[in-house]
Design an enzyme around this catalytic site. Structure first.
Site, short mmCIF file in Angstrom:
data_model
loop_
_atom_site.label_atom_id
_atom_site.label_comp_id
_atom_site.label_asym_id
_atom_site.label_seq_id
_atom_site.Cartn_x
_atom_site.Cartn_y
_atom_site.Cartn_z
N PRO A 205 47.20 74.43 55.48
CA PRO A 205 46.21 74.44 54.56
C PRO A 205 45.27 73.47 54.66
O PRO A 205 45.79 72.09 54.62
CB PRO A 205 46.85 74.63 53.03
N MET A 206 43.82 73.75 54.70
CA MET A 206 42.82 72.43 54.81
C MET A 206 41.65 72.99 53.90
O MET A 206 41.30 74.01 54.24
CB MET A 206 42.48 72.40 56.13
N SER A 207 41.50 71.92 52.91
CA SER A 207 40.32 72.17 51.98
C SER A 207 39.25 72.36 52.81
O SER A 207 38.92 71.49 53.91
CB SER A 207 40.32 70.82 51.10
N GLN B 183 48.19 78.17 48.40
CA GLN B 183 48.86 76.97 48.17
C GLN B 183 48.29 76.39 46.93
O GLN B 183 46.89 76.50 46.63
CB GLN B 183 48.36 75.91 49.04
N CYS C 296 49.02 66.46 49.22
CA CYS C 296 47.60 66.03 49.49
C CYS C 296 47.35 64.62 49.11
O CYS C 296 47.70 64.19 47.75
CB CYS C 296 46.71 66.92 48.58
N LYS D 211 55.06 71.89 50.41
CA LYS D 211 54.49 71.11 51.41
C LYS D 211 54.54 69.48 50.84
O LYS D 211 53.80 69.34 49.71
CB LYS D 211 53.14 71.34 51.96
N ASN E 122 54.86 68.49 60.60
CA ASN E 122 53.43 68.34 60.49
C ASN E 122 52.83 67.33 60.88
O ASN E 122 53.45 66.21 60.36
CB ASN E 122 53.00 69.03 59.23
N GLY E 123 51.74 67.21 61.67
CA GLY E 123 51.06 65.87 61.61
C GLY E 123 51.06 65.46 63.24
O GLY E 123 51.86 65.19 63.95
N ARG F 101 44.50 69.76 61.97
CA ARG F 101 43.32 69.45 62.60
C ARG F 101 43.31 69.70 63.84
O ARG F 101 42.21 69.78 64.68
CB ARG F 101 42.88 67.96 62.29
#
Length: 332
Positions: A18-20, A72, A102, A141, A202-203, A227
Protein backbone atom coordinates in the site's frame (compact mmCIF):
# COMPACT_ATOMS: atom_id res chain seq x y z
CA UNK A 1 5.06 -20.48 -3.16
CA UNK A 2 1.33 -20.01 -2.56
CA UNK A 3 0.04 -18.23 0.54
CA UNK A 4 -3.30 -18.60 2.31
CA UNK A 5 -4.82 -15.64 4.13
CA UNK A 6 -7.64 -17.30 6.00
CA UNK A 7 -9.88 -18.77 3.27
CA UNK A 8 -8.22 -16.74 0.50
CA UNK A 9 -5.49 -18.50 -1.47
CA UNK A 10 -2.98 -16.34 -3.33
CA UNK A 11 -1.59 -17.56 -6.63
CA UNK A 12 1.99 -16.60 -5.75
CA UNK A 13 3.86 -14.88 -2.94
CA UNK A 14 4.56 -11.43 -4.41
CA UNK A 15 2.37 -8.59 -3.08
CA UNK A 16 1.99 -4.93 -3.97
CA UNK A 17 2.54 -2.65 -0.97
CA UNK A 18 0.00 0.00 0.00
CA UNK A 19 1.41 3.41 -0.99
CA UNK A 20 -0.31 6.73 -0.41
CA UNK A 21 -0.85 8.60 -3.64
CA UNK A 22 0.24 5.59 -5.70
CA UNK A 23 -1.89 2.47 -5.22
CA UNK A 24 -5.14 3.89 -6.52
CA UNK A 25 -7.49 1.69 -8.52
CA UNK A 26 -5.82 2.28 -11.94
CA UNK A 27 -2.38 1.31 -10.62
CA UNK A 28 -3.69 -1.67 -8.64
CA UNK A 29 -5.56 -3.00 -11.69
CA UNK A 30 -2.49 -2.61 -13.86
CA UNK A 31 -0.18 -4.39 -11.40
CA UNK A 32 -2.76 -7.12 -10.82
CA UNK A 33 -3.06 -7.72 -14.57
CA UNK A 34 0.70 -7.99 -14.70
CA UNK A 35 0.70 -10.86 -12.19
CA UNK A 36 0.70 -9.61 -8.58
CA UNK A 37 -0.81 -12.05 -6.08
CA UNK A 38 -2.42 -9.35 -3.95
CA UNK A 39 -2.90 -5.59 -4.27
CA UNK A 40 -3.60 -3.25 -1.36
CA UNK A 41 -5.27 0.13 -1.31
CA UNK A 42 -3.71 3.36 -0.23
CA UNK A 43 -3.82 3.87 3.53
CA UNK A 44 -7.34 5.02 4.50
CA UNK A 45 -7.94 6.99 7.69
CA UNK A 46 -10.75 5.23 9.55
CA UNK A 47 -12.39 8.48 10.68
CA UNK A 48 -12.37 9.88 7.14
CA UNK A 49 -13.99 6.71 5.85
CA UNK A 50 -16.73 6.85 8.47
CA UNK A 51 -17.47 10.42 7.35
CA UNK A 52 -17.71 8.96 3.82
CA UNK A 53 -15.98 11.79 2.02
CA UNK A 54 -16.14 11.47 -1.75
CA UNK A 55 -12.33 11.36 -2.02
CA UNK A 56 -12.04 8.60 0.58
CA UNK A 57 -14.75 6.46 -1.00
CA UNK A 58 -12.99 6.77 -4.37
CA UNK A 59 -9.81 5.43 -2.74
CA UNK A 60 -11.53 2.15 -1.82
CA UNK A 61 -13.34 1.59 -5.12
CA UNK A 62 -12.38 -1.74 -6.61
CA UNK A 63 -13.07 -3.93 -9.63
CA UNK A 64 -13.59 -7.72 -9.82
CA UNK A 65 -10.29 -8.21 -11.66
CA UNK A 66 -8.43 -6.96 -8.58
CA UNK A 67 -9.57 -9.95 -6.49
CA UNK A 68 -8.33 -10.43 -3.90
CA UNK A 69 -8.02 -6.74 -3.02
CA UNK A 70 -7.14 -5.58 0.49
CA UNK A 71 -8.13 -2.26 2.03
CA UNK A 72 -5.63 -0.78 4.47
CA UNK A 73 -7.01 1.16 7.42
CA UNK A 74 -5.23 3.44 9.86
CA UNK A 75 -6.55 4.83 13.10
CA UNK A 76 -6.06 5.12 16.84
CA UNK A 77 -9.58 4.39 18.11
CA UNK A 78 -10.79 0.77 18.28
CA UNK A 79 -14.43 1.71 17.70
CA UNK A 80 -13.64 3.78 14.60
CA UNK A 81 -11.40 1.08 13.16
CA UNK A 82 -14.11 -1.52 13.73
CA UNK A 83 -16.75 0.66 12.08
CA UNK A 84 -14.50 1.42 9.11
CA UNK A 85 -13.66 -2.26 8.68
CA UNK A 86 -17.34 -3.20 8.71
CA UNK A 87 -18.11 -0.50 6.16
CA UNK A 88 -15.42 -1.89 3.87
CA UNK A 89 -16.81 -5.38 4.25
CA UNK A 90 -20.22 -4.09 3.21
CA UNK A 91 -18.62 -2.35 0.21
CA UNK A 92 -17.04 -5.60 -0.98
CA UNK A 93 -13.47 -5.60 0.35
CA UNK A 94 -11.83 -9.04 0.43
CA UNK A 95 -9.25 -8.40 3.18
CA UNK A 96 -8.75 -5.70 5.82
CA UNK A 97 -5.16 -4.62 6.54
CA UNK A 98 -4.29 -2.66 9.68
CA UNK A 99 -1.56 -0.05 9.31
CA UNK A 100 0.92 0.04 12.17
CA UNK A 101 3.89 0.86 9.99
CA UNK A 102 3.38 4.29 8.44
CA UNK A 103 6.19 6.61 9.64
CA UNK A 104 4.67 9.88 8.37
CA UNK A 105 4.62 12.58 11.03
CA UNK A 106 0.99 13.56 10.41
CA UNK A 107 -0.03 9.93 11.01
CA UNK A 108 2.27 9.30 13.96
CA UNK A 109 1.32 12.59 15.60
CA UNK A 110 -2.26 11.33 15.57
CA UNK A 111 -1.09 8.24 17.48
CA UNK A 112 -1.75 5.95 14.53
CA UNK A 113 0.53 4.09 12.12
CA UNK A 114 3.87 3.07 13.60
CA UNK A 115 3.19 5.10 16.78
CA UNK A 116 0.99 2.21 17.89
CA UNK A 117 4.07 0.00 18.17
CA UNK A 118 4.98 2.03 21.25
CA UNK A 119 1.68 1.07 22.92
CA UNK A 120 1.11 -2.66 22.62
CA UNK A 121 -2.03 -2.62 24.81
CA UNK A 122 -3.66 0.02 22.65
CA UNK A 123 -2.51 -1.77 19.50
CA UNK A 124 -4.06 -4.99 20.80
CA UNK A 125 -7.41 -3.27 21.44
CA UNK A 126 -7.46 -1.93 17.87
CA UNK A 127 -6.57 -5.33 16.42
CA UNK A 128 -9.18 -7.11 18.53
CA UNK A 129 -11.93 -4.65 17.63
CA UNK A 130 -11.15 -4.85 13.91
CA UNK A 131 -11.03 -8.64 13.83
CA UNK A 132 -14.30 -8.98 15.72
CA UNK A 133 -16.08 -6.46 13.49
CA UNK A 134 -15.79 -8.42 10.25
CA UNK A 135 -15.91 -11.94 8.87
CA UNK A 136 -13.10 -11.07 6.43
CA UNK A 137 -9.47 -12.01 7.03
CA UNK A 138 -7.58 -9.24 8.83
CA UNK A 139 -3.86 -8.69 8.26
CA UNK A 140 -1.33 -6.37 9.91
CA UNK A 141 1.54 -4.33 8.47
CA UNK A 142 4.18 -2.92 10.79
CA UNK A 143 7.85 -2.02 11.15
CA UNK A 144 10.50 -3.74 13.25
CA UNK A 145 9.73 -1.29 16.06
CA UNK A 146 9.73 2.39 16.96
CA UNK A 147 13.51 2.69 17.24
CA UNK A 148 16.58 0.49 17.73
CA UNK A 149 15.90 0.27 21.46
CA UNK A 150 12.36 -1.06 21.04
CA UNK A 151 12.23 -3.50 18.15
CA UNK A 152 9.14 -5.29 19.42
CA UNK A 153 7.74 -6.61 16.13
CA UNK A 154 8.02 -10.28 17.25
CA UNK A 155 5.98 -9.62 20.40
CA UNK A 156 3.36 -7.57 18.57
CA UNK A 157 3.11 -10.22 15.84
CA UNK A 158 2.36 -12.88 18.46
CA UNK A 159 -0.30 -10.66 20.05
CA UNK A 160 -1.88 -10.14 16.63
CA UNK A 161 -1.86 -13.85 15.84
CA UNK A 162 -3.53 -14.67 19.15
CA UNK A 163 -6.24 -12.09 18.38
CA UNK A 164 -7.03 -13.62 15.00
CA UNK A 165 -4.86 -11.79 12.47
CA UNK A 166 -4.18 -14.02 9.46
CA UNK A 167 -0.96 -12.53 8.04
CA UNK A 168 1.81 -10.19 9.17
CA UNK A 169 3.91 -7.92 6.95
CA UNK A 170 7.12 -6.43 8.34
CA UNK A 171 9.00 -3.53 6.77
CA UNK A 172 12.57 -4.12 7.88
CA UNK A 173 13.16 -0.67 9.36
CA UNK A 174 12.20 1.08 12.58
CA UNK A 175 9.91 4.08 12.43
CA UNK A 176 12.79 6.37 13.35
CA UNK A 177 14.70 5.21 10.27
CA UNK A 178 11.88 6.34 7.98
CA UNK A 179 13.33 5.11 4.65
CA UNK A 180 16.99 5.72 5.48
CA UNK A 181 19.67 3.05 5.77
CA UNK A 182 18.99 -0.52 4.75
CA UNK A 183 16.04 -2.72 5.61
CA UNK A 184 17.04 -5.41 8.12
CA UNK A 185 15.86 -8.59 6.42
CA UNK A 186 17.54 -10.78 9.06
CA UNK A 187 15.40 -9.32 11.83
CA UNK A 188 12.22 -10.28 9.97
CA UNK A 189 13.23 -13.89 10.70
CA UNK A 190 12.62 -13.20 14.40
CA UNK A 191 9.04 -12.27 13.56
CA UNK A 192 8.67 -15.37 11.41
CA UNK A 193 9.88 -17.54 14.27
CA UNK A 194 7.39 -16.00 16.70
CA UNK A 195 4.19 -16.92 14.79
CA UNK A 196 2.64 -19.69 12.72
CA UNK A 197 0.68 -17.45 10.32
CA UNK A 198 2.28 -16.24 7.06
CA UNK A 199 4.88 -13.49 7.37
CA UNK A 200 5.70 -11.17 4.47
CA UNK A 201 9.00 -9.29 4.18
CA UNK A 202 9.12 -5.74 2.88
CA UNK A 203 11.75 -3.11 2.18
CA UNK A 204 14.43 -2.39 -0.46
CA UNK A 205 13.35 -4.95 -3.05
CA UNK A 206 14.49 -3.36 -6.31
CA UNK A 207 15.70 -6.41 -8.24
CA UNK A 208 14.73 -10.05 -8.58
CA UNK A 209 17.87 -10.98 -6.65
CA UNK A 210 16.81 -8.67 -3.80
CA UNK A 211 13.56 -10.61 -3.43
CA UNK A 212 15.37 -13.94 -3.36
CA UNK A 213 17.87 -12.71 -0.77
CA UNK A 214 15.12 -11.22 1.40
CA UNK A 215 13.29 -14.54 1.47
CA UNK A 216 16.49 -16.46 2.24
CA UNK A 217 17.52 -14.16 5.09
CA UNK A 218 14.08 -13.62 6.60
CA UNK A 219 12.60 -17.07 5.96
CA UNK A 220 9.42 -15.12 5.17
CA UNK A 221 6.59 -16.68 3.22
CA UNK A 222 6.43 -13.91 0.68
CA UNK A 223 7.70 -10.52 -0.38
CA UNK A 224 5.93 -7.16 -0.57
CA UNK A 225 7.16 -4.61 -3.10
CA UNK A 226 6.54 -0.88 -2.89
CA UNK A 227 8.93 1.67 -4.35
CA UNK A 228 10.49 -0.99 -6.56
CA UNK A 229 7.29 -0.94 -8.62
CA UNK A 230 7.50 2.79 -9.41
CA UNK A 231 7.29 3.01 -13.20
CA UNK A 232 7.49 -0.79 -13.38
CA UNK A 233 4.04 -2.30 -12.86
CA UNK A 234 5.40 -5.46 -14.50
CA UNK A 235 8.16 -5.86 -11.88
CA UNK A 236 6.11 -7.99 -9.49
CA UNK A 237 5.49 -10.54 -12.24
CA UNK A 238 9.22 -10.58 -13.02
CA UNK A 239 9.96 -11.28 -9.35
CA UNK A 240 7.35 -14.03 -9.13
CA UNK A 241 8.71 -15.72 -12.25
CA UNK A 242 12.29 -15.50 -10.98
CA UNK A 243 11.40 -16.97 -7.58
CA UNK A 244 9.68 -19.90 -9.29
CA UNK A 245 12.17 -20.62 -12.08
CA UNK A 246 15.45 -18.82 -11.27
CA UNK A 247 15.10 -17.35 -14.77
CA UNK A 248 14.61 -13.66 -15.52
CA UNK A 249 11.88 -12.38 -17.76
CA UNK A 250 13.00 -9.69 -20.22
CA UNK A 251 12.10 -6.06 -19.68
CA UNK A 252 9.13 -4.88 -21.75
CA UNK A 253 10.28 -3.38 -25.03
CA UNK A 254 9.70 0.27 -25.83
CA UNK A 255 6.52 -0.53 -27.76
CA UNK A 256 4.99 -2.35 -24.80
CA UNK A 257 6.10 0.40 -22.38
CA UNK A 258 4.35 3.02 -24.51
CA UNK A 259 1.10 1.02 -24.55
CA UNK A 260 1.23 0.40 -20.79
CA UNK A 261 1.93 4.03 -19.95
CA UNK A 262 -0.83 5.38 -22.20
CA UNK A 263 -3.33 2.85 -20.85
CA UNK A 264 -2.40 3.77 -17.28
CA UNK A 265 -2.67 7.49 -17.99
CA UNK A 266 -6.08 7.18 -19.60
CA UNK A 267 -7.40 5.06 -16.74
CA UNK A 268 -6.20 7.67 -14.26
CA UNK A 269 -8.08 10.38 -16.16
CA UNK A 270 -11.21 8.25 -16.23
CA UNK A 271 -11.01 7.42 -12.52
CA UNK A 272 -9.94 10.77 -11.09
CA UNK A 273 -11.18 13.26 -13.68
CA UNK A 274 -9.05 15.32 -16.04
CA UNK A 275 -7.53 18.05 -13.86
CA UNK A 276 -6.80 15.95 -10.76
CA UNK A 277 -5.87 12.93 -12.88
CA UNK A 278 -3.21 14.92 -14.73
CA UNK A 279 -1.66 16.09 -11.47
CA UNK A 280 -1.57 12.58 -10.03
CA UNK A 281 -0.21 11.12 -13.27
CA UNK A 282 2.88 13.34 -13.35
CA UNK A 283 4.88 11.23 -10.94
CA UNK A 284 4.01 8.04 -12.82
CA UNK A 285 5.05 9.60 -16.15
CA UNK A 286 8.34 10.58 -14.57
CA UNK A 287 8.94 7.07 -13.28
CA UNK A 288 8.06 5.47 -16.63
CA UNK A 289 10.45 7.75 -18.52
CA UNK A 290 13.41 7.18 -16.20
CA UNK A 291 16.46 5.98 -18.10
CA UNK A 292 15.03 6.75 -21.55
CA UNK A 293 16.67 9.28 -23.91
CA UNK A 294 15.93 12.93 -23.03
CA UNK A 295 13.83 11.85 -20.03
CA UNK A 296 14.92 14.80 -17.88
CA UNK A 297 13.68 17.25 -20.50
CA UNK A 298 10.43 15.27 -20.81
CA UNK A 299 9.81 15.41 -17.08
CA UNK A 300 10.57 19.12 -16.76
CA UNK A 301 8.09 19.97 -19.53
CA UNK A 302 5.29 17.54 -18.75
CA UNK A 303 5.23 18.65 -15.11
CA UNK A 304 4.17 22.11 -16.27
CA UNK A 305 1.27 20.87 -18.40
CA UNK A 306 -2.28 20.93 -17.09
CA UNK A 307 -4.27 20.04 -20.20
CA UNK A 308 -4.98 16.29 -20.40
CA UNK A 309 -4.90 16.12 -24.20
CA UNK A 310 -1.69 18.11 -24.36
CA UNK A 311 -0.04 15.71 -21.93
CA UNK A 312 -1.21 12.70 -23.94
CA UNK A 313 0.11 14.20 -27.18
CA UNK A 314 3.45 15.09 -25.58
CA UNK A 315 3.99 11.68 -23.98
CA UNK A 316 3.05 9.95 -27.26
CA UNK A 317 5.56 12.11 -29.12
CA UNK A 318 8.24 11.37 -26.52
CA UNK A 319 7.77 7.61 -26.79
CA UNK A 320 7.58 7.71 -30.58
CA UNK A 321 10.97 9.44 -30.60
CA UNK A 322 12.34 6.72 -28.30
CA UNK A 323 10.91 4.07 -30.64
CA UNK A 324 12.54 5.73 -33.68
CA UNK A 325 15.90 5.73 -31.93
CA UNK A 326 15.50 2.07 -30.97
CA UNK A 327 14.58 1.10 -34.52
CA UNK A 328 17.61 3.00 -35.86
CA UNK A 329 19.82 1.22 -33.35
CA UNK A 330 18.45 -2.17 -34.35
CA UNK A 331 18.95 -1.40 -38.07
CA UNK A 332 22.54 -0.28 -37.61
Amino acid sequence: MAISIGPINLENNVILAPMSGVTDMPFRRLVKRQGAALVISEMIASQALIRESRKTLKMIMKTPEEFPMSVQLAGCEPEAMAEAAKLNEDLGANIIDINMGCPAKKVVNGYAGSALMKEELKAAKIIEATVKAVSLPVTLKMRTGWDDNSRNAPQLAKIAEDLGVKMITVHGRTRCQFYNGRADWDFIAEVKNSVKIPVIGNGDVKTEEDAKTLLEKSQADGVMIGRGAYGRPWFLNQVSHYLKTAQKLPQPNIFAMKDIMIEHYQEMLSHHGGEYGVRLARKHLGWYSKGLPNSADFRSKVNLMDDADQVLSFMTQFFDQCIDKELSRMAA
